[in-house]
Design a protein around this motif. Sequence first.
Motif, mmCIF file in Angstrom:
data_model
loop_
_atom_site.group_PDB
_atom_site.id
_atom_site.type_symbol
_atom_site.label_atom_id
_atom_site.label_comp_id
_atom_site.label_asym_id
_atom_site.label_seq_id
_atom_site.Cartn_x
_atom_site.Cartn_y
_atom_site.Cartn_z
ATOM 1 N N CYS A 66 -0.626 11.085 7.628
ATOM 2 C CA CYS A 66 -1.506 11.673 6.605
ATOM 3 C C CYS A 66 -1.774 13.156 6.866
ATOM 4 C CB CYS A 66 -2.817 10.893 6.534
ATOM 5 S SG CYS A 66 -2.594 9.170 6.061
ATOM 6 N N PHE A 67 -1.923 13.546 8.115
ATOM 7 C CA PHE A 67 -2.218 14.932 8.451
ATOM 8 C C PHE A 67 -1.034 15.842 8.137
ATOM 9 C CE2 PHE A 67 -2.179 18.443 11.578
ATOM 10 C CZ PHE A 67 -3.368 19.067 11.237
ATOM 11 N N TRP A 68 0.140 15.520 8.642
ATOM 12 C CA TRP A 68 1.300 16.410 8.515
ATOM 13 C C TRP A 68 1.883 16.429 7.118
ATOM 14 C CZ3 TRP A 68 1.805 19.889 12.005
ATOM 15 C CH2 TRP A 68 1.362 19.644 13.308
ATOM 16 N N HIS A 69 1.810 15.307 6.413
ATOM 17 C CA HIS A 69 2.439 15.223 5.093
ATOM 18 C C HIS A 69 1.434 15.286 3.951
ATOM 19 C CE1 HIS A 69 6.459 14.398 6.708
ATOM 20 N NE2 HIS A 69 5.789 13.784 7.683
ATOM 21 N N ARG A 70 0.138 15.502 4.288
ATOM 22 C CA ARG A 70 -0.922 15.793 3.327
ATOM 23 C C ARG A 70 -1.168 14.659 2.339
ATOM 24 N NH1 ARG A 70 -3.239 18.168 6.383
ATOM 25 N NH2 ARG A 70 -4.652 18.995 4.867
ATOM 26 N N CYS A 74 -7.081 11.612 1.482
ATOM 27 C CA CYS A 74 -7.281 10.932 2.763
ATOM 28 C C CYS A 74 -8.086 11.834 3.710
ATOM 29 C CB CYS A 74 -5.930 10.593 3.387
ATOM 30 S SG CYS A 74 -6.062 9.753 4.981
ATOM 31 N N SER A 75 -9.008 11.223 4.451
ATOM 32 C CA SER A 75 -9.831 12.010 5.372
ATOM 33 C C SER A 75 -9.019 12.580 6.537
ATOM 34 C CB SER A 75 -10.963 11.140 5.919
ATOM 35 O OG SER A 75 -10.443 10.064 6.680
ATOM 36 N N LYS A 76 -7.843 12.020 6.785
ATOM 37 C CA LYS A 76 -7.004 12.511 7.885
ATOM 38 C C LYS A 76 -6.192 13.754 7.495
ATOM 39 C CE LYS A 76 -6.470 8.017 10.054
ATOM 40 N NZ LYS A 76 -5.551 6.997 10.524
ATOM 41 N N SER A 77 -6.237 14.135 6.230
ATOM 42 C CA SER A 77 -5.436 15.280 5.793
ATOM 43 C C SER A 77 -6.280 16.546 5.655
ATOM 44 C CB SER A 77 -4.715 14.963 4.489
ATOM 45 O OG SER A 77 -5.635 14.821 3.440
ATOM 46 N N TYR A 78 -7.101 16.798 6.645
ATOM 47 C CA TYR A 78 -7.933 17.998 6.654
ATOM 48 C C TYR A 78 -7.106 19.208 7.103
ATOM 49 C CZ TYR A 78 -7.947 17.404 11.695
ATOM 50 O OH TYR A 78 -7.544 17.281 13.000
ATOM 51 N N VAL A 79 -7.613 20.389 6.838
ATOM 52 C CA VAL A 79 -6.980 21.623 7.290
ATOM 53 C C VAL A 79 -7.817 22.174 8.446
ATOM 54 C CG1 VAL A 79 -6.247 23.953 6.669
ATOM 55 C CG2 VAL A 79 -6.120 22.118 4.978
ATOM 56 N N VAL A 113 10.523 4.623 -0.819
ATOM 57 C CA VAL A 113 9.180 4.090 -0.584
ATOM 58 C C VAL A 113 8.533 4.958 0.488
ATOM 59 C CG1 VAL A 113 7.870 2.123 0.309
ATOM 60 C CG2 VAL A 113 9.831 1.724 -1.196
ATOM 61 N N VAL A 114 7.307 5.403 0.233
ATOM 62 C CA VAL A 114 6.538 6.174 1.219
ATOM 63 C C VAL A 114 5.351 5.329 1.643
ATOM 64 C CG1 VAL A 114 5.168 8.242 1.644
ATOM 65 C CG2 VAL A 114 7.246 8.397 0.252
ATOM 66 N N ILE A 115 5.251 5.076 2.940
ATOM 67 C CA ILE A 115 4.109 4.356 3.499
ATOM 68 C C ILE A 115 3.281 5.371 4.276
ATOM 69 C CG2 ILE A 115 3.350 2.527 5.050
ATOM 70 C CD1 ILE A 115 5.970 1.077 4.471
ATOM 71 N N TRP A 116 2.024 5.487 3.909
ATOM 72 C CA TRP A 116 1.136 6.433 4.563
ATOM 73 C C TRP A 116 0.489 5.790 5.780
ATOM 74 C CZ3 TRP A 116 1.333 11.404 3.375
ATOM 75 C CH2 TRP A 116 1.858 11.758 2.135
ATOM 76 N N GLU A 117 0.282 6.596 6.800
ATOM 77 C CA GLU A 117 -0.307 6.161 8.062
ATOM 78 C C GLU A 117 -1.598 5.357 7.854
ATOM 79 O OE1 GLU A 117 -2.131 8.458 11.990
ATOM 80 O OE2 GLU A 117 -1.614 9.597 10.202
#
Length: 143
Positions: A66-70, A74-79, A113-117
């Motif tokens: 989630c972080f690297w691929h935005r 998602c709360s994990k995709s912060y900057v 198919v994309v599965i997010w963390e």
Amino acid sequence: MADIVDSKKRSEIMSAIKQKNTKPELLVRRYFHAKGLRYRLHRKDLPGKPDLVFPKFKLVVFVHGCFWHRHEGCSKSYVPASNYDFWNNKFNENIARDNKCISKLKQLGWEVVVIWECQINEKMLEFYVEKIMNTNKCTSSKV
């Protein structure tokens, strides 16, 4: 805000970040394998080197952090607050690269198919197993 480490140290830190065989990817692989799904890993001849490849059915799976691929929303995709411009540019490049790879794969006739963390739990993984097993290209119950 300036980076708290010098560029050499930052490069060393960044190079230590895994690109393959990450914990989320291994969880997905183990779950799929336990359900009878068989796949190939990281085919270099395909755009983006998908994490899982089902060649017989022309289906690929990306397990995205989630972080690297935005992952949007998602709360994990912060900057990070430090070096904001660098991170913003880095993330925009990652998103553009992902979109380009997915587009190329679709042009080549692959289903993507994309599965997010953050989606890796038994309920969601079962959903993806069903999706893979029921893909219109499947002719049997095992992939």
